[in-house]
Design an enzyme around this catalytic site. Structure first.
Site, mmCIF file in Angstrom:
data_model
loop_
_atom_site.group_PDB
_atom_site.id
_atom_site.type_symbol
_atom_site.label_atom_id
_atom_site.label_comp_id
_atom_site.label_asym_id
_atom_site.label_seq_id
_atom_site.Cartn_x
_atom_site.Cartn_y
_atom_site.Cartn_z
ATOM 1 N N ASP A 120 0.858 -1.175 0.000
ATOM 2 C CA ASP A 120 0.000 0.000 0.000
ATOM 3 C C ASP A 120 0.904 1.238 0.000
ATOM 4 O OD1 ASP A 120 -3.051 0.918 0.864
ATOM 5 O OD2 ASP A 120 -1.498 2.259 1.640
ATOM 6 N N ILE A 121 0.691 2.121 -0.965
ATOM 7 C CA ILE A 121 1.538 3.303 -1.100
ATOM 8 C C ILE A 121 1.324 4.226 0.103
ATOM 9 C CG2 ILE A 121 2.180 5.228 -2.593
ATOM 10 C CD1 ILE A 121 2.530 2.314 -3.709
ATOM 11 N N GLU A 148 -4.719 2.419 -4.030
ATOM 12 C CA GLU A 148 -3.259 2.476 -4.028
ATOM 13 C C GLU A 148 -2.652 1.178 -3.513
ATOM 14 O OE1 GLU A 148 -4.478 4.673 -0.165
ATOM 15 O OE2 GLU A 148 -5.302 4.323 -2.151
#
Length: 304
Positions: free
Chosen positions: A179-180, A222
């Site tokens: 997950d960014i 994301e």
């Protein structure tokens, strides 16, 4: 200039071939076979658009030729029109039963013959266009439109096949979820168009690191997931750390500055012996990922 469509004429009597050739050669490219064996070989090699097939031939008759071609994946869709002097119902019924699309009696009526050929060629073109559209729709349905990666729906469907294969072959499966970090802040600061550039850049980087046999998916906004076939826990962790390192060196240029990227990464393994579906593995990787988020982000954690 459009390329002429190709018709294969199959008849053991050369006079009949000459008649058909005279009727059709101006409008179509014509190929000829004088017996069933040559017809099969030529059809498989050249893949004509339509076949005119005589029934009564020595050794291999037209029925057997048709059945053979309909059992071959490369020729199954070629329309076959039977040509014969037989007019009894049994012969006509058998022609359709073995895969023929039409039945033309001798002596030929040129206008009728050309109309039937044109009709079946048009129908075959429409079928091919429909099949192509269905394949395109299937690809679109399986891909994320922004990144071109597989989407969540496809991932869940295809992961079942991978798990099933692993069970049969005693293979291990690794899973990485990332997950960014602070992606909402990137969108809020630079705009969603820049956020899209970040997602595409990360997707390209991931594709350069992941084997073609593995599944790379944009799982959420994301979030990305990598499903690794026949990988041990150590191999899966190694790739996760490589992804982390590559992300920290991935800078997205924006005006006169650059945007630094990091990600929180969770790793888990599919319990191939006891699990048939991917959801439990996803939950464990997700738990590991959010443990990283809570402890400062930009790291890798494993829960198996």
């Amino acid at each position: 200039m459009n390329k002429k469509e190709t018709i294969l004429i199959v008849d053991d009597i050369e006079t009949n071939i000459d008649i058909l050739n005279n009727i059709l050669s101006e409008q179509y490219d014509v190929m000829v076979a004088l017996n069933g064996e040559d017809a099969i070989n030529l059809a498989i090699e050249k893949l004509p658009d339509l076949i005119l097939l005589d029934i009564m031939m020595p050794k291999i008759d037209g029925y057997e030729v048709c059945k053979t071609l309909k059992n071959n994946h490369s020729t199954i869709d070629i329309p076959i029109i039977f040509t014969t002097a037989r007019t009894d119902e049994d012969s006509i019924e058998k022609a359709y039963d073995v895969g023929g699309v039409d039945y033309v009696c001798k002596p030929y009526k040129p206008k009728e013959l050309k109309s039937r050929i044109a009709m079946h060629l048009k129908m075959n073109r429409l079928v091919k266009d429909l099949q192509k559209s269905k394949r395109q729709l299937a690809r679109l349905a399986s891909k994320d439109p922004l990144t071109g990666l597989f989407n969540r729906r496809y991932f869940k469907v295809f992961s079942k096949n991978i798990i099933s294969h692993a069970k049969k072959n005693s293979k291990s499966i690794g899973l990485i979820m990332l997950d960014i970090d602070d992606f909402k802040l990137i969108n809020d600061t630079y705009g969603h168009s820049v956020g899209d550039i970040v997602l595409v850049s990360i997707s390209n980087m991931l594709q350069s690191l992941v084997d073609r046999k593995d599944i790379l998916c944009r799982y959420g906004g994301e979030e990305f997931v990598v499903l690794l076939s026949n990988k041990t826990l150590d191999e899966t962790k190694e790739l996760a750390y490589t992804i982390q390192e590559e992300l920290t060196s991935l800078y997205i240029p924006y005006n006169d500055t650059t945007i630094a990227i990091t990600a929180s990464i969770g790793v888990s393994m599919v319990d191939v012996e006891h699990e048939d579906r991917i959801e439990s593995t996803i939950d464990r990787a997700d738990e590991a990922l959010y443990s990283v988020k809570e402890s400062g982000k930009n790291s890798v954690e494993v829960i198996v």
